[in-house]
Every structure is written in structure tokens, then in C-alpha cells.
Write a protein that holds these residues in place. Structure first.
Motif, PDB file in Angstrom:
ATOM      1  N   ILE A  45       0.842  -1.210   0.000  1.00  0.00           N
ATOM      2  CA  ILE A  45       0.000   0.000   0.000  1.00  0.00           C
ATOM      3  C   ILE A  45       0.871   1.252   0.000  1.00  0.00           C
ATOM      4  O   ILE A  45       0.591   2.223  -0.720  1.00  0.00           O
ATOM      5  N   ILE A  91       3.805   1.479  -1.325  1.00  0.00           N
ATOM      6  CA  ILE A  91       4.370   1.613  -2.676  1.00  0.00           C
ATOM      7  C   ILE A  91       3.335   2.177  -3.636  1.00  0.00           C
ATOM      8  O   ILE A  91       3.657   3.013  -4.494  1.00  0.00           O
ATOM      9  N   ILE A  92       2.068   1.732  -3.497  1.00  0.00           N
ATOM     10  CA  ILE A  92       1.017   2.276  -4.359  1.00  0.00           C
ATOM     11  C   ILE A  92       0.902   3.784  -4.165  1.00  0.00           C
ATOM     12  O   ILE A  92       0.820   4.561  -5.120  1.00  0.00           O
ATOM     13  N   THR A  93       0.950   4.221  -2.895  1.00  0.00           N
ATOM     14  CA  THR A  93       0.846   5.654  -2.613  1.00  0.00           C
ATOM     15  C   THR A  93       2.026   6.419  -3.192  1.00  0.00           C
ATOM     16  O   THR A  93       1.854   7.475  -3.821  1.00  0.00           O
TER      17      THR A  93
END
Lengths: 101, 163
Positions: A64, A66-68
Motif C-alpha cells: 500500500i 508503494i502504491i501511494t
């Protein structure tokens, strides 16, 4: 289904993204290939979390994060691309030489 | 058995659309393939039992980043892009570098062969929330600072110059 299938999938996805980064001329295409590489890393995080550490969730939390960070990266990258495009009217990386003295 | 079939279908979708992102000459087609590839990765997350990452992937990547890239493709494209070559001359060294990387990945994958899933996946949203506001509170706040800074930077770069 064992862990190695997911690792092979993410390795292939990362390799395809790397090929795109190395061969694309278009800067937006390079950004898209970087997104592919980030997704390959995310698959690795979640797969290791599922197969090696069941009952713990730090791997999913890292995915999560890394997604951000990818969202932040693509926002800044595309804003830079648009700022450069307004100045030199090109999206090809060979033309991006205005920092040359 | 069902899990295997789903895995291979998702793998086919992901790899073919990733090849489309990298190899298709039209940037619009590449951006659409990118959306499909990100949705396939979300399906992999769902099949791995991580429901919150699945939802975040759909919301942020498919709904946000892919659409943003599509808008930039529409804004920064020109009619001559269809006839200009989209790849550089270095495809052979790039292919060799990628082959070396993939060989290394396969060697590493060999160390982890034959590890089955331990148990059926359980819902993870509550545990992730406890981690975010507990042990990982400082990275969580740092991420929000990074998001705020990137948003400010994007506004700064995107605005018109003051006369």
C-alpha cells in the motif's frame, strides 16, 4: 499454486517493464513502463506475505505504501512532462537537452 | 484447480497487456493496455487473498493513475506521433540486459519453489488498520506528507506563469 509461480510472473512483468524503459523514446511510455516495474514489486510483496508470513500483514502494508508513492511519483512526473512539453513541444527524450551547457 | 485456472488466465492478461504497453506504437493504445494490466495485477492481489491491497489497486491505479496518464497522452500527443518511430536503436543490448535480469530472477525463484500456501486467506483490513495506526504510524504520516508535497509540486509546475 506455490510461491514460485507468482515470483516468475513478477519477474517477467519486471523484465517487460525494464525493456520498455530501455527502448521507448516517448517519455510518457517510459513512465508507463516504470509503473509496470512497480507493480511487479508489489506482486512480490503480497506473494511473500501470503506464502511465508501468514497471519502477518507488513507485506501488504508495504504494498500500500508503494502504491501511494507511485501515485505521488506519477503526479510529479506527469506535471514535469507537461511543463517541459509547454517549453520545447516534444515528448521524445532525445530532444530533452536544454540542461546542456 | 480453480485457483490454477484463474492464475493462468490473469497471467495471460497481465503479460499480454504489458507487452502491449511496451511494444505498441500508438501511445493511446499503450495507455489503455496499461489500465488492463493494472486491473489484472489487482486480480492477482485478490487471488492472493489481500483484499485491501486489491481495493487500493483498483482505486488508485486503475481509477487514478491510468486515467491521469490517458489525459496526459491526450494533451501531449501530436499527429506526427503515428509515423515517428517509437523505439530507439538500442533494442539488442536492452534485450540482452533483460535476458540477464530474467535469468537472475529465475535462479532466485528456484530457491522458493515448492512452498505451498499455509492456510486459507482471511480478511486483512482490520489488521492493516491496526498496523497503520500502531507500529507503522510514523511511515503512514510521512506518506501523507509526501503526498501533500507532490500535490503542491504538481500545482506549482502546472500553473501558468504570472505575468
Amino acid at each position: 499454486m506455490t510461491l514460485s509461480y507468482y515470483l516468475a510472473l513478477s519477474g517477467l512483468l519486471f523484465t517487460i517493464g525494464l525493456f520498455g524503459v530501455l527502448t521507448r523514446r516517448n517519455v510518457i511510455g517510459i513512465l508507463m513502463s516504470i509503473e509496470l516495474m512497480l507493480n511487479a514489486a508489489n506482486i512480490n510483496f503480497v506473494a511473500f506475505n501470503r506464502f511465508l508470513y501468514p497471519g502477518q500483514y507488513a507485506g501488504q502494508l508495504n504494498a500500500i505504501f508503494i502504491i501511494t508513492l507511485a501515485a505521488a511519483e506519477v503526479v510529479v512526473g506527469l506535471a514535469l512532462v507537461m511543463a517541459i512539453y509547454k517549453n520545447i513541444k516534444s515528448v521524445y527524450v532525445e530532444d530533452y537537452n536544454i540542461l546542456k551547457g | 484447480m480453480t485457483e490454477t485456472i484463474i492464475f493462468y488466465m490473469l497471467t495471460a492478461v497481465i503479460l499480454l497487456s504489458a507487452l502491449g504497453v511496451v511494444l505498441l506504437p500508438g501511445l493511446m493504445h499503450s495507455a489503455l493496455c496499461l489500465g488492463l494490466c493494472l486491473a489484472g495485477v489487482a486480480g492477482i492481489f485478490a487471488s492472493l487473498g489481500s483484499d485491501f491491497v486489491f481495493a487500493a489497486q483498483i482505486l488508485v491505479y486503475v481509477g487514478g493513475i491510468a486515467v491521469l496518464i490517458l489525459f496526459v497522452v491526450l494533451l501531449a500527443g501530436s499527429a506526427s506521433d503515428k509515423i515517428v518511430r517509437q523505439v530507439n536503436d538500442q533494442w539488442l543490448p536492452s534485450l540482452l540486459i533483460c535476458a540477464a535480469f530474467f535469468w537472475a530472477f529465475l535462479k532466485i525463484t528456484g530457491y522458493f519453489s515448492g512452498i505451498p500456501a499455509a492456510a486459507a486467506p482471511s480478511p486483512s483490513v482490520r489488521a492493516i488498520a491496526a498496523l497503520m495506526l500502531g507500529d507503522y504510524a510514523v511511515p503512514f504520516e510521512l506518506i501523507s506528507v509526501v503526498l501533500l508535497a507532490s500535490m503542491t509540486g504538481a500545482v506549482l509546475f502546472g500553473r501558468r506563469k504570472a505575468q
